[in-house]
Design a protein around this motif. Structure first.
Motif, mmCIF file in Angstrom:
data_model
loop_
_atom_site.group_PDB
_atom_site.id
_atom_site.type_symbol
_atom_site.label_atom_id
_atom_site.label_comp_id
_atom_site.label_asym_id
_atom_site.label_seq_id
_atom_site.Cartn_x
_atom_site.Cartn_y
_atom_site.Cartn_z
ATOM 1 N N ASP A 1 -8.062 -1.628 8.421
ATOM 2 C CA ASP A 1 -6.777 -1.180 7.873
ATOM 3 C C ASP A 1 -5.876 -2.370 7.552
ATOM 4 O OD1 ASP A 1 -7.374 1.481 7.939
ATOM 5 O OD2 ASP A 1 -6.274 1.921 9.786
ATOM 6 N N ILE A 2 -5.811 -3.328 8.471
ATOM 7 C CA ILE A 2 -4.886 -4.455 8.255
ATOM 8 C C ILE A 2 -5.404 -5.368 7.139
ATOM 9 C CG2 ILE A 2 -3.733 -6.461 9.331
ATOM 10 C CD1 ILE A 2 -2.691 -3.670 10.303
ATOM 11 N N GLU A 3 -6.713 -5.542 7.041
ATOM 12 C CA GLU A 3 -7.224 -6.372 5.947
ATOM 13 C C GLU A 3 -6.992 -5.706 4.591
ATOM 14 O OE1 GLU A 3 -11.154 -7.690 7.108
ATOM 15 O OE2 GLU A 3 -10.296 -9.049 8.616
ATOM 16 N N ASN A 4 -7.050 -4.397 4.581
ATOM 17 C CA ASN A 4 -6.692 -3.662 3.355
ATOM 18 C C ASN A 4 -5.250 -3.911 2.950
ATOM 19 O OD1 ASN A 4 -8.559 -2.105 1.966
ATOM 20 N ND2 ASN A 4 -8.697 -0.645 3.660
ATOM 21 N N ILE A 5 -4.364 -3.798 3.945
ATOM 22 C CA ILE A 5 -2.939 -4.021 3.674
ATOM 23 C C ILE A 5 -2.718 -5.485 3.272
ATOM 24 C CG2 ILE A 5 -0.656 -4.152 4.791
ATOM 25 C CD1 ILE A 5 -1.384 -1.573 6.309
#
Ligand code: PLP
Length: 393
Positions: free
Chosen positions: A226-230
């Motif tokens: 999720d954080i790498e997507n963001i």
């Protein structure tokens, strides 16, 4: 060696950033990072979320804080933003698309509400349902096929009502809906929503994490995916990056987070109990009081309480309310909260500009409501200050 305690981890900065034995890591005031050769830069692009290329992506001063916060929030990865609102808008954008439905609370932080109502709704055709959120049924009853995000704030702004984080995250997972929470009130030390299955945890670092009223910043914590997507979309492309100096100030702040929070909690509880017993006070909203309607739920999902609370003066006479408000000395008048200094603010000052009395009373807010942020001063002195101001009305 066994797993270290949080305060040990927060007091040490790791070996990574220590050049020449400096006990405090330097501020990496760099816009870019140079590479050895063609292959080196080529590899960096292949793994851009883990490489130092350009400071709109990674910067070592930010990264050291991101690693610490990811760990204390019990997440896999974190990303720092230039403000809490930068983090909140990135989360909204990452979880919605044109025509999505969002479920959130009636009492979320004002600017987050404004962002949804005046920006996302007209521009992206978003549907929003506002719920009380104190009962899981509030959420269950309003889920639609296009619901893509449940956005929580527990304790919520102004009245500090709670949501059952475990129940909401179960319900959301069963319906393939993402969950995010603004966890600023509790700080990462007193509530860990990711443990209950919430996907994304947001903090305005301008409050307790910064703690010295000298930084504006925000953070999002969650799973690596999720954080790498963001990171590669809402962070890098929209560009709300934190300055290295501000990240460095946050690192300074983290070293004392635990002892500051203990003092905020101790003072907060003492001040709340004093206010609750005062004859000129109608009601105190503070999750740490046994009289708080959701005290049991708070005990179940939080491990401590902080210094932000609100209370209602018995009087509804605006002149008396102002006399009290202006009569304090240690509590300074100002927005924001979570710093070393005690502050007071009256929500009616904002609401009277936008809504009429009936409308804001519909949100559970009255003219005599006061929000105080209890700082790190002596609780005895703060109580004396409140006693004197109350004696004037
Ligand atoms: C202050 C605050 C924010 C916004 O953070 P900024 O750093 O000011 O952008 C978000 N949520 C809550 C609960 C806040 O108090």
């Amino acid at each position: 060696m066994k797993e270290k305690k949080i305060e040990t981890f927060l007091a040490h900065d790791g070996k990574k950033a220590h050049s020449k034995g400096a006990v405090v890591p330097p501020i990496y005031q760099n816009s870019l990072f140079t590479m050895k050769d063609w292959d080196d830069i080529d590899k960096a692009f292949d793994d851009r979320t883990n490489s130092y290329i350009y400071s709109r992506g990674n910067n070592p001063s930010a990264e050291i804080v991101e690693e610490k916060l990811a760990k204390i929030c019990e997440g896999e990865r974190a990303k720092l933003f230039a403000s809490g609102m930068g983090a909140i808008s990135a989360v909204f954008l990452s979880c919605i698309k044109n025509g999505s439905h969002i479920i959130t609370l009636k009492n979320i932080y004002g600017p987050a509400n404004n962002l949804l109502e005046t920006y996302f709704k007209p521009k992206f055709n978003i549907e929003i349902t506002y719920v009380n959120g104190t009962d899981i049924k509030d959420f269950k009853d309003v889920i639609k096929p296009n619901t893509s995000l449940i956005y929580l704030e527990s304790p919520s702004s102004v009245i500090f009502s709670l949501q059952d984080l475990e129940a909401v995250s179960k319900l959301a997972k069963a319906n393939s809906i993402k969950t995010a929470i603004d966890n600023t009130w509790a700080s990462p030390l007193y509530q860990n929503p990711l443990k209950f299955g919430i996907d994304l945890e947001i903090h305005s670092c301008s409050k307790y994490i910064g703690g010295h009223s000298d930084v504006v910043a925000g953070i999002v914590v969650g799973s690596k995916v999720d954080i790498e997507n963001i990171f590669t979309k809402e962070f890098e492309l929209l560009g709300a990056k934190i300055a290295p100096f501000e990240a460095w100030l946050l690192l300074r702040s983290l070293r004392t987070l635990k002892i500051r929070m203990e003092q905020h909690q101790k003072n907060g509880l003492q001040v709340a109990k004093f206010l609750e017993s005062h004859p000129k006070i109608q009601k105190v909203n503070y999750p740490g009081l046994e009289s708080f309607p959701q005290y049991e739920l708070g005990k179940k999902q939080m491990s401590g309480y902080t210094g932000l609370m609100s209370f209602q003066l018995k009087t509804s006479n605006l002149d008396s309310i102002k006399t009290f408000f202006n009569g304090l000395e240690l509590f300074q008048i100002g927005v924001s909260w979570g710093g070393h200094e005690s502050l007071i603010y009256a929500p009616a000052i904002s609401y009277l500009k936008e809504l009429n009395k009936e409308q804001f009373e519909g949100l559970g807010i009255s003219l005599g409501d006061m929000r105080i942020s209890v700082g790190l001063e002596s609780a005895e002195d703060l109580i004396e200050d409140l006693t004197l101001a109350l004696s004037k009305i």
